[in-house]
Every structure is written in structure tokens, then in C-alpha cells.
Design an enzyme around this catalytic site. Structure first.
Site, mmCIF file in Angstrom:
data_model
loop_
_atom_site.group_PDB
_atom_site.id
_atom_site.type_symbol
_atom_site.label_atom_id
_atom_site.label_comp_id
_atom_site.label_asym_id
_atom_site.label_seq_id
_atom_site.Cartn_x
_atom_site.Cartn_y
_atom_site.Cartn_z
ATOM 1 N N CYS A 398 0.859 -1.192 -0.113
ATOM 2 C CA CYS A 398 -0.080 -0.007 -0.188
ATOM 3 C C CYS A 398 0.711 1.307 -0.032
ATOM 4 O O CYS A 398 1.222 1.776 -1.042
ATOM 5 C CB CYS A 398 -0.796 -0.165 1.216
ATOM 6 S SG CYS A 398 -2.559 1.047 0.932
ATOM 7 N N HIS A 525 -3.755 -4.944 0.672
ATOM 8 C CA HIS A 525 -3.149 -5.365 1.755
ATOM 9 C C HIS A 525 -2.896 -6.928 1.657
ATOM 10 O O HIS A 525 -3.874 -7.488 2.261
ATOM 11 C CB HIS A 525 -3.619 -5.061 2.944
ATOM 12 C CG HIS A 525 -3.367 -3.448 3.444
ATOM 13 N ND1 HIS A 525 -2.355 -2.952 4.272
ATOM 14 C CD2 HIS A 525 -4.125 -2.570 2.792
ATOM 15 C CE1 HIS A 525 -2.329 -1.809 4.206
ATOM 16 N NE2 HIS A 525 -3.329 -1.257 3.382
ATOM 17 N N GLU A 527 -1.352 -9.039 3.234
ATOM 18 C CA GLU A 527 -1.221 -9.746 4.616
ATOM 19 C C GLU A 527 -2.352 -10.446 5.309
ATOM 20 O O GLU A 527 -2.405 -11.150 5.859
ATOM 21 C CB GLU A 527 -0.367 -8.941 5.601
ATOM 22 C CG GLU A 527 -1.232 -7.434 5.979
ATOM 23 C CD GLU A 527 -1.021 -6.449 5.248
ATOM 24 O OE1 GLU A 527 -0.919 -6.607 3.888
ATOM 25 O OE2 GLU A 527 -1.140 -5.202 5.534
HETATM 26 N N1 GLN Z 1 -1.714 6.711 3.023
HETATM 27 C C1 GLN Z 1 -1.887 6.051 1.936
HETATM 28 C C2 GLN Z 1 -3.451 6.084 1.443
HETATM 29 O O1 GLN Z 1 -4.180 6.487 2.146
HETATM 30 C C3 GLN Z 1 -1.535 4.529 2.226
HETATM 31 C C4 GLN Z 1 -2.692 3.574 2.882
HETATM 32 C C5 GLN Z 1 -2.042 2.333 3.501
HETATM 33 O O2 GLN Z 1 -1.165 2.114 3.632
HETATM 34 N N2 GLN Z 1 -3.008 1.675 3.989
HETATM 35 O O3 GLN Z 1 -3.557 5.785 0.375
#
Ligand code: GLN
Length: 551
Positions: A398, A525, A527
Site C-alpha cells: 500500500c 494489503h 497480509e
Molecule cells: N496513506 C496511503 C493512502 O491512504 C496508504 C494507505 C495504506 O498504506 N493503507 O492511500
């Protein structure tokens, strides 16, 4: 439906979640279909707006529910997929009741905690307990309910009362109360003290709940006389006093309970026949032994922000562990506070700066996990640059994909000052931008959340191979920003390819760098869907590359 209710006493952090999950494993191994409910007695509607620094990670479900990390433990232990309704909070219960009151559903009655809130809690539990969570549409046979917090807290009082009433609603033969407590050791001879447990059981009984099983957290196994004393003073049978002592790894906990006869106690409580052959437990034993026997280390540098509280990255740690088991290596996570890699730290705290760089240089692989906010960003960009230039395996999750993109724009495409508009609204080169559909006024539940399909756009690449050649992946999201669609062509023509995009073909999801052993990122994500025997493919890729194995 059989219900197991797990409460906790004395203090928080005793491992109620692991206890509840382990009991779920025993029920599952006995042939029952098991689901679970977590109750969090806070006023937040969900965990989405809570700081991982205080509370541990926010776990994301398929339906986009942002929930307590214990639901992650349930999904991993029981290999199930839960929904947002499996996490009940005070906020959700009250807002449902208040909404109903505004509609006029209570027909002129005074709306009260008892019976309106307590009824709502019971109906909610019954409803979600019957929802399938194993992917086969089968109605569960048993539901493990964990009540967060400690018995006696003001916050949990309505839930305790609801659970007290619940035993009459479902019948005493269909419910088993498990109370988790602490047995500390005092004095030079190491006497195990039972008084804190006596007190918390007394309190629970005062609230109308009589525990059937006592799970006692302690450093060492409970002595026989401690067990007898607890049975006598707490009004439970001696067989139902369970020692939950420290173990070499988490997979030993269900086995530890099994050895002490917890399955028999549950079978007796619920009146089912316990079959002798339970292959699932053999699988757990094999896993536990395997974890204990790996020796050769693999070092993964975790470049994050909340490195003081490892629970903030719980699922990422689990996914790394799962993939380390698959390559028979002992995982060592080198925690690096990303701000320490920053040039500014070289002047303000040279020792921290030098230490962070030493760890980064020594790692076999580098991981930049998800995150929010500007603090530590420059350090993460440095980590991505180091990995790219030195051909060190890199996985960006992300935010980790976003910083790798920013780094590439700055240092390969020469876009000086390139950034995400999250960190610098006036950046001359907007590498990462706010997604147009996201709310700017409301923070709770408004990100791009949950499982969305990502089709692969190339026939062959490392990530597609890792996903077994699949034509698309279904992974969970939680973000507000994306790679700037206007820059994609330019970035890709320089060698950083987005091999998976969303269904519209606009939104970058999977990133891979040409001519690098493993430099990948995912906007989702991965994970959250990793399992002990089925490690998440991008994590497995990082681990394989870190060990020099072919992908
Ligand atoms: N802050 C970034 C976004 O909002 C990444 C978010 C994250 O890593 N979950 O896109």
C-alpha cells in the site's frame, strides 16, 4: 448452535483472543463448523478511526469492515472469512437502537439499556452466529464469542448483562463460559498466587455468570495444588482449570489445551461425542514442531513508523512468519524507525541514523508496510531507493507501493520533489494523488475498502507466477490515494510496470520492476489473507528472493 463465551479478568492483554481462537480450533477439530464474534465495548463504530499505535493494527475484512485485530486471529486460526457484523461495538449497538427509536419502533416506550440494548446485543449475536463463514455456505455449529476488556469495567457492563440473559435464551446446555485470568508468581520459591483469580471469578459470579472453564495465564505450568485451590475457591471442577503457560510458539496453545482435556470438557458441556481421530490436531502439531525446528535465519528489515508496538503490524508479521515457514527459515525482523533513515536524523541523532542504516544494509529483504501521514516518509523513500539500486528484495504494501513510485519518479524520471499529495499538496510532480471518489469530510469507513478483483495485465511476471498463474487476484484494500493515472505511461516506459490494475484499467494495483530480483508493491494489503499453511504470495516472493530462491 453452541456458544462459547470468553471473558477476561485481572488485566488486559492476557491472550483472550488466542484462548478463544484455540478453543475454536478444538471445536473445529471435533468436527464442528465454527465461527466467531468479537465484542469491543468502546463507543467507536469500528476500529477504522483508531490509532494502531494505541490499539494495534486495524484488520480489514472482505466486506470492507475495519475491525479489531482479534478477528484476524480468528480468520487465521479457523481459516474462515468474517464480516463487519462479526465485530460488535458499543457504538454499533447504540446507533442501531437510537436509529430505531427515531423511527418510532419502540411504540412510546422509554428506551433503556435493559431491555433494549441488551436485547439488541443478543439478537445481533444470534444473527451473526448463524451466518456462514467457511466459504461453503454451511451454517456454523458453534460460535466463539470474545468479550473485550476486563470484567468489571463500566464499558462492558451491558454486554455482561446481555450474556447473562443469553444463557436463558439459548439454554444452559448450549453455552459454555470460559474466563481467562492471571496467576502471578511471588517470592523466592516461586509461589503461584490464586487470589487475583479468586477475585475476578467472584466479580463475574456477582454479575450472574458462572464460569465453566478457567484459563490461567502463567509463566510456568500450573502446579497441581494451585489447580486444586483454584477449583475449590472458584467453584469449577479441577479438570476445568486450564494452565495457559508460556509456550515456544502460538501453534502450541490449542495443543496445550488439548493435552489438558479441554476437548473433553467442551464435549461434556455441550453433550457431543468426541471422536478419537482428529487429524486437524496432527496438522497443528506438525506446524508447531516445524516452527520450533528452523534454525537458519532470514533477516527482513521492516521500515515503518509504529515500531514501538509490534501489534500495529500484526498481520504483516504473521504473513512474514507464514512465508518463512514455507522456506524453512527462522524469521528475524529488524525493526527500523523510518525517520531514522532520513538525512535530517544524521545531524540530530547520528547514532540512531547509523544504527538504522546498518540494519537496512544487513537485511536479506526490505518491507515497507502500509501507513498514513507524512512522518517518516522520506526515510521510507530512502529504503526503497536503497533496495532498488542495490538489488535487495523489496516488498511495498500500500504506502510501500506509493513510496517506491515516488522514489522512481524522483530518481529515475528526474522529477525533483515528486511526492504524494497526502504529504505535500504543492508538490511540482504529483506521483500519488487522492482518489476522486473518496470523502474529504468524513474519516470513518470512507476509504477504498475491502476485497476488489485485480486482473493481471501480463501473461507472465513474478507476481503472477507467485499467484499460481491466476488471471486475477482478490485481495483487501484500505487506502485513499493512488498512483497518478496521468504518469503511469511515463513510469512504465522507464521500467516500473504495473502488472495488475483494477477492472477499469486505471488504478495501479501490482507493481514490478524490470531487471531486479524482486522489487514489487501492491496497492492492496495481501497480509490479511495469509494463512499458516498458505502464505500470502507477495510475502512468499519476498521471502524466496531474500533466501536466493527462484520465483
Ligand atoms: N496513506 C496511503 C493512502 O491512504 C496508504 C494507505 C495504506 O498504506 N493503507 O492511500
Amino acid at each position: 448452535m453452541k456458544y462459547v463465551v470468553v471473558t477476561g479478568g485481572v488485566l488486559s492483554g492476557l491472550g483472550k483472543g488466542v484462548t478463544a481462537s484455540s478453543i475454536g480450533v478444538l471445536l473445529k477439530s471435533a468436527g464442528l463448523r465454527v465461527t466467531s464474534v468479537k465484542i469491543d465495548p468502546y463507543l467507536n463504530i469500528d476500529a477504522g478511526t483508531m490509532s494502531p499505535f494505541e490499539h494495534g493494527e486495524v484488520f480489514v475484512l472482505d466486506d470492507g469492515g475495519e475491525v479489531d485485530l482479534d478477528l484476524g486471529n480468528y480468520e487465521r486460526f479457523l481459516d474462515i472469512a468474517l464480516t463487519r457484523d462479526n465485530n460488535i461495538t458499543t457504538g454499533k449497538v447504540y446507533s442501531t437502537v437510537i436509529e430505531r427509536e427515531r423511527r418510532g419502533d419502540y411504540l412510546g416506550k422509554t428506551v433503556q439499556v435493559i431491555p433494549h440494548i441488551t436485547d439488541e446485543i443478543q439478537e445481533w449475536i444470534e444473527r451473526v452466529a448463524h451466518q456462514s463463514s467457511d466459504g461453503n455456505n454451511g451454517t456454523p455449529d458453534a460460535c466463539v464469542i470474545e468479550l473485550g476488556g476486563t470484567v468489571g469495567d463500566i464499558e462492558s457492563a451491558p454486554f455482561i448483562e446481555a450474556l447473562r440473559q443469553f444463557q436463558f435464551r439459548v439454554g444452559r446446555d448450549n453455552i459454555c463460559f470460559v474466563h481467562v485470568s492471571l496467576v502471578p508468581v511471588m517470592g523466592p520459591v516461586g509461589e503461584q498466587k490464586t487470589k487475583p483469580t479468586q477475585h475476578t471469578v467472584k466479580e463475574l459470579r456477582g454479575l450472574g455468570i458462572i464460569p465453566d472453564i478457567l484459563v490461567c495465564r502463567s509463566a510456568n505450568p500450573l502446579h497441581d495444588d494451585t489447580r486444586s485451590k483454584l477449583a475449590e475457591f472458584c467453584h469449577v471442577s479441577k479438570e476445568a482449570v486450564v494452565s495457559a503457560h508460556d509456550s515456544s510458539n502460538i501453534y502450541r496453545v490449542p495443543l496445550m489445551f488439548e493435552e489438558q482435556g479441554v476437548s473433553e470438557v467442551l464435549a461434556e458441556c455441550f453433550g457431543f461425542e468426541l471422536v478419537a481421530e482428529r487429524p486437524l490436531l496432527a496438522e497443528w502439531k506438525a506446524m508447531a514442531d516445524r516452527v520450533d525446528n528452523v534454525e537458519e535465519e532470514v533477516h527482513i528489515a521492516m521500515v515503518g513508523k509504529y515500531t514501538g508496538l509490534s501489534d500495529s503490524y500484526l498481520s504483516v508479521i504473521k504473513a512474514l512468519q507464514h512465508s518463512s515457514y514455507a522456506v524453512n527459515r527462522k524469521l528475524v525482523i529488524d525493526w527500523i524507525e523510518s525517520a531514522d533513515l532520513d538525512d535530517a536524523t544524521a545531524a540530530s541523532d547520528p547514532r540512531a541514523h547509523a544504527g538504522a542504516w546498518e540494519l537496512l544494509r544487513g537485511a536479506n529483504g526490505i518491507l515497507v508496510p502500509g501507513g498514513f501521514g507524512v512522518r517518516g516518509i522520506e526515510g521510507k523513500i530512502k529504503a526503497a531507493e536503497f533496495a532498488r539500486k542495490n538489488l535487495v528484495p523489496y516488498l511495498g504494501v500500500c504506502l510501500g507501493l506509493q513510496v517506491a513510485t515516488i522514489e522512481f519518479c524522483r530518481n529515475v524520471l528526474g522529477m525533483e520533489g515528486a511526492n504524494s499529495t497526502e504529504f505535500d499538496e504543492d508538490t511540482p510532480h504529483q506521483a500519488v494523488v487522492f482518489m476522486p471518489e473518496i470523502s474529504k469530510t468524513h474519516m470513518g469507513g470512507t476509504m477504498r475498502l475491502g476485497t476488489k478483483p485485480t486482473p493481471f495485465l501480463v501473461d507472465d511476471c513474478k507476481m503472477r507466477r507467485l499467484y499460481g498463474g491466476a488471471d486475477h487476484v482478490d485481495e483487501r484494500h484500505r487506502h485513499r490515494y493512488e498512483v497518478n493515472p496521468e504518469l503511469i505511461e511515463q513510469i512504465e516506459s522507464a521500467g516500473l510496470r504495473y502488472v495488475g490494475k483494477d477492472e477499469t484499467g486505471q488504478r495501479c494495483e501490482i507493481m514490478e520492476l524490470d531487471e531486479h530480483p524482486y522489487f514489487v508493491g501492491t496497492q492492496y494489503h495481501p497480509e490479511f489473507k495469509s494463512r499458516p499453511g498458505r502464505p500470502s504470495p507477495p510475502f512468499l516472493g519476498l521471502m524466496k528472493a531474500a533466501c536466493g530462491l527462484e520465483i
